[in-house]
Design an enzyme around this catalytic site. Structure first.
Site, short mmCIF file in Angstrom:
data_model
loop_
_atom_site.label_atom_id
_atom_site.label_comp_id
_atom_site.label_asym_id
_atom_site.label_seq_id
_atom_site.Cartn_x
_atom_site.Cartn_y
_atom_site.Cartn_z
N GLY A 22 25.47 13.37 -2.39
CA GLY A 22 24.64 12.56 -3.28
C GLY A 22 24.91 12.88 -4.73
CE LYS B 106 23.34 21.33 -6.07
NZ LYS B 106 24.71 20.80 -6.01
CG ASP C 78 30.86 17.96 -3.88
OD1 ASP C 78 31.44 16.92 -4.20
OD2 ASP C 78 29.68 18.19 -4.25
CE LYS D 110 24.12 20.30 -2.02
NZ LYS D 110 25.13 19.22 -1.97
CB SER E 89 20.62 18.62 -2.58
OG SER E 89 21.18 19.50 -3.51
CG ASP F 90 26.81 22.46 -3.77
OD1 ASP F 90 27.89 22.98 -4.14
OD2 ASP F 90 26.54 21.26 -3.96
CE LYS G 186 28.43 14.88 -4.09
NZ LYS G 186 28.24 15.75 -5.27
CD GLU H 152 28.24 20.61 -1.24
OE1 GLU H 152 27.23 20.71 -0.52
OE2 GLU H 152 28.41 19.67 -2.03
O1 OSB Z 1 27.18 19.07 -5.85
O2 OSB Z 1 26.34 17.84 -4.36
C1 OSB Z 1 26.39 18.19 -5.54
C2 OSB Z 1 23.68 16.47 -7.60
C3 OSB Z 1 24.41 16.20 -8.73
C4 OSB Z 1 25.72 16.57 -8.82
C5 OSB Z 1 26.33 17.24 -7.79
C6 OSB Z 1 25.63 17.52 -6.62
C7 OSB Z 1 24.27 17.16 -6.55
C8 OSB Z 1 23.42 17.45 -5.42
C9 OSB Z 1 22.22 16.59 -5.19
O3 OSB Z 1 23.57 18.42 -4.70
C10 OSB Z 1 22.49 15.43 -4.32
C11 OSB Z 1 21.40 14.39 -4.35
O4 OSB Z 1 20.25 14.71 -4.05
O5 OSB Z 1 21.70 13.22 -4.70
MG MG Z 2 28.17 19.70 -4.12
#
Ligand code: OSB
Ligand code: MG
Length: 368
Positions: A291, A164, A239, A162, A136, A189, A263, A214
């Protein structure tokens, strides 16, 4: 088992690179480590995933600490527990606070897997011996920089990327990535940055062959997501909106999503995560493991969970060195050609590195 002693450590870890989403940036990670010891001397470990500020969900590092200290630890201490599933029942009188519950429930699962002399993955019913992982990528200063970061991850073998997005940093970003990397398994996401008023923008994303989008809409919504899903072709992955089995059941029933990101912290523990996995399997909704920028203990739990059969899409559990100069476990989590081997040893399969943990510890409390 009976947990006789629980040690809470507050640790702070520097990150190699800050991680930015539509609502927050994390540049160092603070978390609580839960070390639980039973009457036979077996020690299990858990990790909180809540951030310092409540931008992802309402929980924070301090609320998890308060819940653990004032409610959850007193419920568990010296209570006879036959199976970790019972923890969910013991916590039933406490509303939400999923991340706090999950952190200590994870330590109980760890003890249980050691007591029954099997890997945590096997204790959960997982069969896979290796798992496929993606990465991500947070919001970057420029699109050119984002593409450079993506390429560096592809060189390391990650199976999907992924990125953001947020209003004003979306269609243009995806178009630029696709121009350079037409065949990349790519998803986006939004961390709840859009509303139904943005339907036209989200529809434009349909042109870029994304695996999924997402959490485009509000963290507590499944109704508008159902409306949106009827108006876009790209599958929606929920999520933030899924905090329990019941949330997942209703979202599937309403058609709010085509995919679910599980999660452990967000849903209150491994038992609930497994129930959601089973429900999605019955309903043919693909799942993957999300994650929370976990340190080694949380990462180990994610790997064990992902060994379940219906985690059919690459997750966000990247290798330790993606986030940390030095992780808190031995060995660290290694990604090779986009895969992580699921440890077959008894327990989580990684040993807490006490020298590193002690170095990072800000404070410590013991409950017995
Ligand atoms: O929305 O999935 C998410 C990290 C922190 C809070 C929310 C998210 C994320 C990530 C990174 O997308 C996930 C990771 O690398 O642990
Ligand atoms: Mg997410």
């Amino acid at each position: 088992m009976k947990v006789e002693k629980i040690t809470l450590r507050h640790i702070k870890m520097p990150m190699k690179a800050p991680f930015s989403t539509s609502f927050g940036t994390v540049d160092e990670k603070e978390l609580l480590l839960i070390e639980a010891k039973d009457e036979s001397g077996i020690t299990g470990w858990g990790e909180t995933v809540a951030f310092v500020a409540p931008w992802y969900t309402e929980e924070t590092l301090k609320t998890t600490w308060h819940m653990l200290k004032d409610f959850l630890i007193p419920i568990l201490l010296n209570k006879e527990i036959g199976h970790p599933d019972e923890v969910t029942t013991l916590f039933a009188s406490i509303r939400r606070n999923c991340m706090a519950k999950a952190s200590i429930e994870g330590a109980i699962w760890d003890i249980y897997s050691q007591q029954t002399k099997q890997s945590l993955a096997r204790a959960l019913g997982g069969q896979k011996t290796c798992i496929e992982v993606g990465v991500s990528v947070g919001i970057q200063a420029t699109i050119a920089q984002l593409i450079e970061v993506i390429k560096s991850h592809l060189e390391k073998g990650y199976k999907r990327v992924k990125v953001k997005i947020k209003p004003g940093y979306d269609v243009e970003v995806v178009r630029a990535i696709r121009a350079e990397l037409p065949n990349l398994p790519l998803m986006v996401d939004a961390n709840s940055a859009y509303t139904l008023n943005d339907i036209a923008i989200l529809q434009q994303l349909d042109d870029y062959n994304l695996l999924m989008i997402e959490q485009p809409l509000a963290p507590d919504d499944i109704v508008d997501h159902a409306t949106l899903q009827k108006n876009i072709k790209t599958p929606i992955c929920l999520d933030e909106s899924i905090t329990s089995y019941e949330d997942a059941r209703k979202a599937i029933e309403l058609g709010s999503c085509g995919v679910i990101n599980i999660k452990i912290g967000r849903v209150g523990g491994l038992t609930e995560a497994k129930r959601i996995h089973d429900l999605c399997k019955e309903n043919q909704i693909p799942v993957w493991c999300g994650g929370m920028l976990e340190a080694g203990i949380g990462r180990a739990h994610n790997i064990a969970l992902t060994s379940l059969s219906h985690f059919v899409l690459p997750g966000d559990t990247a290798g330790s060195s993606h986030y940390w100069y030095e992780d808190i476990i031995n060995p660290e989590v290694i990604v090779k050609d986009g895969y992580i081997d699921v440890p077959q040893e008894i327990g989580i399969g990684y040993t807490p590195n006490m020298a590193v943990i002690d170095k990072l510890t800000i404070s410590k409390e013991v409950y017995q």
